[in-house]
Design a protein around this motif. Structure first.
Motif, PDB file in Angstrom:
ATOM      1  N   ALA A   6       0.847  -1.184   0.000  1.00 16.83           N
ATOM      2  CA  ALA A   6       0.000   0.000   0.000  1.00 16.83           C
ATOM      3  C   ALA A   6       0.882   1.233   0.000  1.00 16.83           C
ATOM      4  CB  ALA A   6      -0.898   0.015   1.218  1.00 16.83           C
ATOM      5  N   PRO A  14      -5.430   3.903   1.345  1.00 17.92           N
ATOM      6  CA  PRO A  14      -5.968   2.661   1.904  1.00 17.92           C
ATOM      7  C   PRO A  14      -7.359   2.909   2.481  1.00 17.92           C
ATOM      8  CG  PRO A  14      -4.431   3.637   3.434  1.00 17.92           C
ATOM      9  CD  PRO A  14      -4.413   4.500   2.218  1.00 17.92           C
ATOM     10  N   ARG A  17      -5.950   2.769   7.839  1.00 20.98           N
ATOM     11  CA  ARG A  17      -4.525   2.967   8.094  1.00 20.98           C
ATOM     12  C   ARG A  17      -4.299   2.985   9.596  1.00 20.98           C
ATOM     13  NH1 ARG A  17      -1.647   7.631   4.978  1.00 20.98           N
ATOM     14  NH2 ARG A  17      -1.563   5.951   3.452  1.00 20.98           N
ATOM     15  N   ASP A  42      -1.645  -1.136   6.789  1.00 17.42           N
ATOM     16  CA  ASP A  42      -2.654  -0.538   5.924  1.00 17.42           C
ATOM     17  C   ASP A  42      -3.509  -1.653   5.348  1.00 17.42           C
ATOM     18  OD1 ASP A  42      -1.553   1.848   6.392  1.00 17.42           O
ATOM     19  OD2 ASP A  42      -0.820   2.213   4.357  1.00 17.42           O
ATOM     20  N   ALA A  44      -6.185  -2.088   2.079  1.00 20.76           N
ATOM     21  CA  ALA A  44      -6.810  -1.427   0.926  1.00 20.76           C
ATOM     22  C   ALA A  44      -8.131  -2.096   0.591  1.00 20.76           C
ATOM     23  CB  ALA A  44      -5.873  -1.505  -0.273  1.00 20.76           C
TER      24      ALA A  44
END
Lengths: 344, 288, 245
Positions: A6, A14, A17, A42, A44
């Motif tokens: 990420a 993302p 986080r 992170d 996503a």
């Protein structure tokens, strides 16, 4: 901890986080339990991150922290930013007040797939009535529309519509899990948090459950899968975070981790080597108590690679927090072969 | 990690409950102090009749006024509460011991024994227990012990039910299976593994029983079947003041009534807090 | 190893369950010889835990017999003679439910010794077993709510071994545990079997685990529909087996 997959420059933001998330519990007699320490990662959209580790390593506390469900004697530090459309700075889940969490986060932006669906469902009401209640709460649908949305919600979690009028005790373990997943999906939350969703299920059911979760990830949701079941993690995760004594000791690509070149942290290697399909050899010793963690690496007392250096806390470099990570070609953590693999 | 740690969201159960606990505890301390110390510090005769000062409204000399034969209502309230508390506590303990023994025996034995014992409990329960209590006191001369017996012998049924249900739920746990497999005898399983698990429930039942027993004693006295009429008991006082209430003299009824209601509410309130504490679902200090 | 002519555990024609009209097990037979490890596989709800309880004399079947070392079981639960009951050690799936919440881990491990009037051996045996299962430090003085699932299950395994059973029944012993603790507890059980020649019936749904752990595995099919599904595909019977029956 650095992030490989990420980006942090904001080009691809993302979904979640987490930075230096720390949870401490104040107990009687001045005891302080370091349940989670400096966890950063992170997540996503469309990605599944598996958080693995043994019971008591702090992974469930981490989940509770993200949902604001910690008991009153907990203190948190760090940040957990949840990003959404039109929210440039993100919402810090750790700083948000209970009203915000209850009204806008839980169910709407973070869906929880619970550990034991049977306990999560109200025993005295049918699945339909529970699902309809959640739909009404989260979408405001009424009347004919409510019935339609409820059916759609059930179908989305592959829950058979003709079983909607059953009570939880009339459902098999797999269907109960789907009913609970349906509840988690109602609010169309972009982030799914699954806390040990497969505990006590058969292998077939484990696979089906995680496959279904994976399908929801492929629809563009982010999935944080908390589990002690490495086989389940291997099946669906894009990345793996290994937790030990409250810290993430390794964060790696799932393919690299379970295949070649294998885990780089000695603890993670030991955990994989303990699998019955691998060396089936335990890591000697037990994890340290969370109220008496050593200053240095918490795994050092059980580690064959430990040296004087390990009295100092290792910084996370390229996803591994270890002074002596395993590098280069994969040694013999072979499938079903020799005890060499268990040396770590 | 040196930064100031932020507080997690706290659960808002705290304040109202703490206030309730403090108020209830204060009432109970005051009540206990009164019933224990007043007879020592003011050795006055609570039965002293003073026809010249009958039915005086509350004043500085008699804060709660005087009754229809000139006795001080405050002093009689304190003595009455003393008797009522004594009867209530002893009777509640007796009822709890009987109830726990019966419930534990039924729950530990299970099967046919359990069914038979519980049918007997059902039969007892089907008779209104005030009626049964009246029957018991009627067999003896009026006095403290017949009242204790009457309350104790009629109030163990609910405790027996609670203890039995708790035993049955514990009995199906794996740790009982483990004990059986480890060679434990029936007796050992009951005494060492099951009974300790139900004692908090039984203790709670005992405390909740105290107000109930006090009211029962008052009811019996009110009906003229409890303590001898000259003994100051809250029930006796309310009963003998009925006539004066119709004439507009409210104090001989009101104050004993308050002395009956307020301490029993305080006990019930503390027991309620205790019940919340022993409920395991609320004991989530830390989930790892 | 002594050549015992009788199988350590022999279940024959077991029909059991919680409702007489709809038993979860129908006519199931299974034999485990001394120092043999048998894995019993099956989906959840197929009755494998019930069979484990029957084998440990904790659940009375509607029909069928259980033999321990050739000797028929003479009762169930408290009605079983103490010697028979304690000949089978049991480990359950959920350590939280299998541990009396008021006992410290040391007392938990020693409980079977105390229950059988051998409390004097407790200190020594507890130390020995705590070492074997890897419970050190002040863990032994803690109560179940102060330790992790893995630590509690270690204590439960120690408790199952404390009376030196001839048969061990592990019902989903590792279902709640991580890979390393699973491997550690399997090692403890295997060490004990090596030394004692005890038989093992390991119940579970993890084929990979049981095939790695046990000498052979048998399958208990689901109870659905009351077909011939409950048949256990058992290993070829030893000659002693038929003579004992």
């Amino acid at each position: 901890m650095s992030q490989d997959t990420a980006t942090t420059d904001g080009t691809r933001r993302p979904l979640l986080r987490v930075r230096e998330l720390t949870v401490r519990f104040g107990m009687r007699h001045g005891r302080r339990i370091a349940a989670v320490s400096d966890v950063s990662f992170d997540l996503a959209a469309g990605e599944c991150l598996a958080l693995v580790g043994e019971s008591g390593c702090g992974k469930s506390v981490l989940a509770s922290a993200l949902l604001g469900l910690l008991p009153a004697n907990a203190r948190t530090d760090g940040s957990a930013l949840l990003y959404g459309p039109g929210q440039g700075t993100g919402l810090d889940l750790l700083a948000a007040d209970e009203a915000t969490l209850a009204r806008t986060v839980r169910g709407r932006r973070v869906g929880l797939v619970p550990q034991s669906p049977a306990a999560h469902l109200t025993p005295v009401r049918t699945v339909r009535s529970q699902l309809a209640e959640t739909v009404r709460e989260l979408t405001g649908a009424r009347g004919r529309e409510l019935a339609a949305v409820t059916r759609a919600a059930a179908e989305r979690a592959a829950f058979p519509v003709d079983h909607l009028d059953r009570y939880p005790h009339q459902l098999s373990g797999g269907l109960a899990q789907r009913a609970a997943t349906a509840l988690a999906l109602v609010g169309d939350a972009p982030l799914l948090l699954a806390d040990e969703p497969t505990t006590g299920l058969d292998r077939d059911l484990v696979e089906r459950t995680v496959d279904e979760l994976r399908a929801h990830t492929d629809d563009g949701r982010g999935l944080l899968l908390i589990t002690h079941d490495l086989a389940a993690a291997e099946r669906v995760a894009d990345r793996v975070a290994v937790m030990y004594a409250g810290r993430v000791v390794e964060l790696a690509d799932a393919g690299d981790f379970f295949g070649e070149p294998g885990p780089r942290h000695p603890y993670a290697r030991g955990l994989l080597a303990a699998l019955p399909e691998r060396a089936f050899t335990p890591i000697p010793g037990m994890p340290p108590e969370l109220d008496a963690l050593p200053d240095g690496c918490a795994f050092a007392p059980r580690c064959t690679r430990a040296s004087a250096e390990c009295a100092r806390l290792p910084a996370a470099e390229e996803g591994v927090a270890c002074h002596h990570p395993v590098t280069g070609a994969r040694p013999a953590v072979g499938r079903r072969e020799g005890s060499e693999g268990s040396k770590v | 990690m040196s930064a100031v740690l932020k507080g997690g969201p706290t659960l808002r159960a705290g304040r109202g409950r703490r206030l309730r606990v403090r108020a209830s505890a204060a009432v109970l301390v005051a009540v206990l102090a009164a019933v224990l110390l007043v007879p020592l510090l003011f050795p006055l005769d609570e039965q002293a009749v003073d026809m010249a000062n009958k039915l005086h409204a509350p004043s500085a000399a008699h804060p709660f006024g005087t009754d229809d034969v000139g006795r001080d209502v405050l002093l009689r309230c304190v003595y009455g509460l003393r008797v009522s508390l004594l009867v209530g506590v002893v009777a509640a303990l007796a009822a709890t011991v009987i109830g726990t023994a019966v419930g534990a025996a039924a729950g530990a034995a299970g099967g046919r024994t359990d069914r038979m014992v519980m049918r007997v409990v059902d039969v007892f329960s089907s008779v209104p227990h005030l009626l049964l209590g009246i029957f018991i006191v009627a067999m003896f001369r009026p006095g403290v012990w017949p009242v204790v017996a009457s309350v104790g012998l009629t109030h163990w049924l609910s405790t027996a039910r609670i203890v039995r249900a708790e035993m049955l739920s514990l009995r199906s746990r794996d740790f009982v299976d483990a004990a059986v497999s480890g060679g434990a005898s029936r007796w050992r399983v009951a005494v060492r593994h099951l009974l300790p698990g139900v004692l908090p429930q039984a203790g709670l039942a005992a405390v909740l029983m105290v107000p109930h027993a006090i009211w029962h004693e008052s009811a019996l006295s009110f009906l003229g079947l409890g303590l001898p009429t000259h003994r100051a008991s809250l029930g006796n006082m309310i009963q003998s003041a009925r006539g004066t209430l119709l004439a507009g003299d409210w104090w001989p009824t009101l104050f004993p009534g308050l002395f009956l209601i307020i301490p029993t509410l305080a006990i019930a309130s503390l027991a309620g807090v205790w019940r919340e504490r022993i409920n395991p679902r609320r004991r989530s200090e830390l989930m790892l | 190893m002594t050549a015992d002519p009788h199988p350590a555990l022999e279940l024959s024609g077991i029909t059991a369950g919680y409702e007489r009209r709809a038993p979860v097990l129908r006519d199931v037979s299974l034999t485990v010889h001394g120092s043999e490890a048998v894995g019993l596989l099956g989906p959840s709800g197929c009755g494998k835990s019930t069979l484990a309880k029957v084998a440990a004399l904790l659940h009375r079947p509607y029909a069928g017999t259980v033999r321990l070392g050739g000797e028929p079981a003479r009762g169930w639960r408290h009605r079983a003679p103490r010697a028979q009951r304690t000949a089978v050690g049991v480990v359950f799936q959920q350590p939280r439910l299998a541990a009396d919440p008021r006992l410290t881990l040391a007392a938990l491990i020693a409980e079977p010794l105390r229950a059988t009037g051998r409390g004097r051996e407790a200190t020594e045996r507890v130390r020995e077993l705590a070492d074997a299962v890897g419970l050190g430090g002040d863990l032994l003085d803690r109560r179940p709510h102060e330790v992790s699932d893995g630590q509690l299950q270690r204590a439960c395994v120690a408790r199952a071994l404390v009376l030196r059973p001839r048969v061990l029944v592990c019902d989903e012993m590792t279902a709640m545990l991580d890979a390393s603790t699973t491997a550690a507890l399997v090692t403890v059980v295997e060490d004990y079997r090596q030394r004692s020649g005890a038989a093992l019936l390991a119940v579970g749904h993890d084929r990979t685990l049981l095939e790695r752990w046990c000498d052979r595995t048998v399958e208990l099919a689901g109870a659905g529909g009351g077909t011939d599904g409950e048949e256990v595909r058992s290993a070829p019977r030893a000659p002693a087996d038929t003579s004992a029956g």
